[in-house]
Design an enzyme around this catalytic site. Structure first.
Site, mmCIF file in Angstrom:
data_model
loop_
_atom_site.group_PDB
_atom_site.id
_atom_site.type_symbol
_atom_site.label_atom_id
_atom_site.label_comp_id
_atom_site.label_asym_id
_atom_site.label_seq_id
_atom_site.Cartn_x
_atom_site.Cartn_y
_atom_site.Cartn_z
ATOM 1 N NE ARG B 94 -2.221 -0.925 3.473
ATOM 2 C CZ ARG B 94 -2.733 -0.897 4.664
ATOM 3 N NH1 ARG B 94 -4.033 -0.770 4.826
ATOM 4 N NH2 ARG B 94 -1.979 -1.000 5.721
ATOM 5 C CG HIS B 127 -3.610 -2.990 -2.673
ATOM 6 N ND1 HIS B 127 -4.932 -3.253 -2.908
ATOM 7 C CD2 HIS B 127 -3.564 -1.700 -2.265
ATOM 8 C CE1 HIS B 127 -5.659 -2.184 -2.655
ATOM 9 N NE2 HIS B 127 -4.851 -1.226 -2.260
ATOM 10 C CG ASP B 168 -15.734 3.444 -5.471
ATOM 11 O OD1 ASP B 168 -15.272 2.792 -6.432
ATOM 12 O OD2 ASP B 168 -15.208 3.428 -4.348
ATOM 13 C CE LYS B 191 -18.641 7.210 -2.343
ATOM 14 N NZ LYS B 191 -17.196 7.202 -2.158
ATOM 15 N NE ARG B 193 -19.083 16.124 -2.540
ATOM 16 C CZ ARG B 193 -18.416 15.706 -1.461
ATOM 17 N NH1 ARG B 193 -18.616 16.280 -0.291
ATOM 18 N NH2 ARG B 193 -17.558 14.723 -1.551
ATOM 19 C CG ASP B 218 -12.396 -4.505 -2.016
ATOM 20 O OD1 ASP B 218 -11.510 -4.272 -2.871
ATOM 21 O OD2 ASP B 218 -12.755 -3.671 -1.166
ATOM 22 C CB SER B 222 -7.945 -4.917 5.687
ATOM 23 O OG SER B 222 -7.156 -4.693 6.833
#
Lengths: 297, 297
Positions: B94, B127, B168, B191, B193, B218, B222
């Site tokens: 990451r 990743h 998303d 999404k 706003r 996914d 984690s």
């Protein structure tokens, strides 16, 4: 420029002590663990062009190594002139040869790992048995501090009538040296073999030592088995409750409780690994050697 | 000569699976921890002149790294031709750039550490965000397995009317690919706003999907926060309880329980990290890539 001194978690006291003695600056760093078990390292002070000193004693080393190496690598990425390591307790010194076929010589592998990222190392009485010096396994500059003189002084200042105890003939030389500097007598226990399996340990001239306080000294108190046994021998021989001194306070499992239950009146250690038993401060010696190695760098 | 395959503790299943598929021999090694926290490594099989394969998935990596590197170094000390690593989950991917000033780029430091001892690396869907390939940070040969085709097949074989969910717009491409191979539709949440701080997530064409089973995918589960939130959005929109699929079953803290409590009907993962949720077996793909990398060595 003055060196910048960083502490890995749990080494704040050491870093403060060195900063005070060296006139160094305490650097700000964040070292933490993510929920998934990975480590994060961030240096918030400017280290560009500066000598960086990382403080990280290496008991229970496996989980400490990545954060330490990450912080050292980060410092160098950010332009530090070099990154030295003060590790008052140095791990992986025992497996210094192949005792059984197929064993890994972890002292060498560990030295290689540290030396790949860290530029010098200062430590206290590493467990050197079959090696003459750290430089046989560490390619980077190393400096070793010996705690014996301060242990002798502590005994002289704190124990009224001490007698140093060597648990076996192997320990005779080391114990006699500490005793000499402490101005104290010493005695070495004798192993008497009775038959094939039975070994009896006897305390020579028992009557002579009844009014003395026995003092046991070892480099590492890990499980404390040898020391606990020796305390038992002394108590059974009718000597006073002994004082137990260790350089490195590992105290695996219940070692400290077991030592007290066996009959130790006091357990005192040097402050190479933070522990409530720390009573002998090596800060001055550590600062002196850091000054030496930094001066040579 | 056939390769000799060793497992680090907890990776016995992977080592057995590879040995079976590759016709390799399972090597015997002892890896354990001393009471003082140091690791011990011993190889009991003869590795001289042989290709050694170490199996060690790298979730919770900090305490695994020394035993792994010690075992690899021991194999090479004992004359192994090379020591490759099968780490179905690869840690420290990451932190691939400095997001904040002073941060350590741990993906690079970790790659350097492993590459110093290990000769090649096979892993599953690392990743990779800002890097095109592992070879940008790993100097040793690496092979990457993609779990997506097997996830698609699992969905096709196990879910009657699936609809893949992209939480998303960033996830749209990856989700659409899995959906295409699974022969399933997909939808991406929107999404919206509302004002400065309020963000509403809406499920487009809700009525159309009520009879479908939503499937969330996914790479790493984690803490599971994103997935848990998405499950919540779907449930509030009146869709059926979703199936949650992850490649890597980290499950930090209470992630799995939280996911079920949020409304997941099933949680399924690939077997890159041993976990009760493992339902998708990557053994064949891993064996194939090990054969490739060993063939090229």
């Amino acid at each position: 420029m003055k060196p910048m001194i960083f502490s890995l978690p749990g080494n704040e006291g050491l870093a403060d002590a060195l900063a005070g003695r060296l006139g160094g600056e305490r650097g700000k760093a964040i070292v933490r663990r993510f929920p998934d078990g990975e480590s994060y390292a961030r240096i918030e002070s400017s280290v560009e062009g500066r000598a960086v000193i990382l403080c990280c004693t290496l008991d229970r080393p496996d989980e400490k190594v990545l954060p330490l190496l990450f912080l050292a690598a980060t410092a160098k990425d950010l332009g530090a002139a070099r990154a030295g390591l003060v590790a008052p307790y140095l791990a992986y010194m025992r497996q210094d040869r192949r005792f059984e076929p197929g064993e890994g010589i972890t002292s060498v592998y560990f030295a290689r790992l540290l030396s790949g990222t860290v530029d010098w190392l200062v430590t206290v009485d590493p467990h050197l048995h079959r090696r003459a010096s750290l430089s046989e396994i560490y390619p980077i500059p190393t400096r070793v501090i010996h705690a014996a003189p301060l242990i002798s002084r502590w005994i002289r200042e704190n124990i009224a009538s001490p007698v140093l105890i060597g648990p076996d003939s192997e320990s005779a030389q080391w114990v006699s040296e500490i005793a000499a500097v402490a101005g104290a007598p010493y005695l070495v226990l004798e192993k008497i073999r009775r038959g094939d399996r039975e070994v009896e340990v006897s305390v020579p001239e028992t009557d002579r030592w009844r009014s003395y306080t026995p003092v046991l000294v070892d480099d590492i108190i890990s499980t404390g088995r040898t020391m606990i046994e020796t305390v038992g021998h002394l108590r059974r021989a009718g000597l006073a409750k002994p004082v137990c001194i260790g350089i490195h306070a590992i105290f695996a499992d219940r070692a400290e409780e077991d030592l007290r239950e066996a009959g130790a009146s006091r357990v005192v250690t040097c402050n190479t690994i933070p522990h409530p038993s720390n009573g002998i401060d090596l800060g001055d010696l550590l600062a002196e050697e850091v000054r030496n190695v930094e001066g040579a760098a």
